[in-house]
Design a protein around this motif. Structure first.
Motif: not given
Ligand SMILES: *Cc1c(COP(=O)(O)O)cnc(C)c1O
Length: 390
Positions: A368-380, A301-315
């Protein structure tokens, strides 16, 4: 003057004194979000309470005994791995490199004992990484790792990654095994093409060769299955495991079928530290936690979430990034800039990533990374990319 630490690493000027979950802290209190996990090692993050408890309990009781004796913690780790995988038997090591050494020995010994001492060849893939021993560098090939080290162990044939025709052309009656990372880590989060492992399995069966998978980096839940090959629905003969299995404690394991391991009788292999109580107590706890289907579902679930955010980052940064790669929480950003520049720009945002070959930056967060941390990672990552987006 040579530094007191042999200068074989290109180190970043960062030094951490504490870790918790996905965060690392420097002496001055500054905190970094860790998307490297010690290169896929801290699979359960830093200072996981269950691992700290397991390690300290074991440390207070017994650290080390020789393999001259029975070791209940090693037995428990092996039993868990056998219960959760294709494997019938397990040899415990201290590192990934040692699993490469044993995998090579096991494959050659298998054919030797079957009356085929001529079967010593091992087919490996360009861009591979199997460790730094003389055997492992010969296995992976590549000038960067082998140059200057004299005659290499013979028997290895290197073919382009994912090229089935090249494997077919390279397989001979002397081939003992094919050895491959289902997803190349150091090589740049390169996944074997769809159906490739299945085709390899078939080729190996037809040619009489063992299939060795190096899951040192892509195994232990990293891709959302306990082992990456499970996505391909195949049965390997030998699987190399390390990195994540110790959660930060030096530990590795070679998993094998009874058939593939049949040459490895008493006295044919060994290790002083390999399988000691301290490492195995921790490893058993790690396997117990990661093999849980609920845990693996969360990685997916978190991998899919992270990937989706990263697609946005790339765009948002088409001049910095080319594509996202990988499966689960084994992700890579193929860059249009130098990967080292992105990693450095990440440091400035207090974000840790790891460069790889093929112009790729690896994102290997604690599972064990959380959804919030994934969001924070993409922001950074977004802020870091902005500094390169000129
Ligand atoms: C890291 C790694 C190794 C070597 O492991 P060490 O513990 O450094 O010896 C081998 N194979 C792969 C795929 C790796 O990522």
């Amino acid at each position: 003057m040579i530094p007191s630490v042999l200068p074989t690493y290109n180190r970043a000027p960062l030094s951490f004194i504490m870790g918790e979950g996905a965060w690392l802290t420097e002496a001055d209190g500054s905190r970094y979000l860790d998307l490297g996990s010690g290169i896929a090692v801290n699979a359960l993050g830093h200072a996981h309470p269950d691992l700290v408890a397991t390690l300290t309990e074991q440390a207070g009781r017994l650290w080390h005994v020789s393999n001259v004796y029975m070791i209940p913690e090693q037995q428990r780790l092996a039993d868990l791995l056998v219960a959760h995988t294709f494997a019938d038997t397990v040899f415990v090591t201290n590192s990934g490199t040692e699993t490469a050494e044993l995998a090579i020995k096991m494959a050659r010994k298998y054919w030797y004992d079957k009356g085929h001492p001529e079967k010593i060849g091992i087919i490996t893939f360009e861009g591979a990484f199997h460790g730094r021993s003389t055997g492992a560098i010969a296995a992976a090939g590549g000038e960067k790792m082998t140059k200057g080290y004299g005659p290499l162990m013979p028997g290895f044939t290197h073919v382009p990654f994912g090229d089935l025709e090249a494997v077919k052309a390279a397989i001979t009656p002397q081939t003992a095994a094919v050895m491959i990372e289902p997803i190349q880590g150091e090589g740049g989060i390169r996944t074997a093409p769809e159906g490739f492992l299945k085709a390899l399995r078939k080729l190996c069966d037809e040619a009489g060769a063992l299939l060795i998978l190096d899951e040192v980096q892509c195994g232990m839940g990293r891709t959302g299955k306990l082992f990456a090959f499970e996505w391909d629905g195949i049965q390997p003969d030998i699987v190399m495991v390390a990195k994540g299995i110790g959660g930060g404690f030096p530990l590795g394991a070679v998993l094998a079928t009874e058939e593939a391991a049949s040459g490895m009788t008493a006295g044919t292999h060994g290790s002083t530290y390999g399988g000691n109580p301290l490492a195995c107590a921790v490893g058993a706890k790690v396997v117990e936690i990661i093999a849980n289907p609920d845990f693996l579902a969360e990685v997916n679930r978190k991998g899919a979430l992270f990937r989706q955010r990263l697609e946005g980052l790339i765009a948002a940064h088409p001049k910095v990034f080319e594509e996202v790669r990988g499966t689960g929480l084994m992700l890579g950003l193929k860059c249009r800039v130098a990967p080292a520049d992105l990693v450095k720009a990440g440091y400035a945002q207090h974000l840790l990533t790891v460069a790889a070959s093929d112009n790729t930056v690896r994102l290997l967060p604690p599972l064990t990374i959380t959804d919030e941390e994934i969001t924070e990672a993409v922001t950074r990552l977004d802020r870091a990319a902005a500094t390169l987006d000129v």
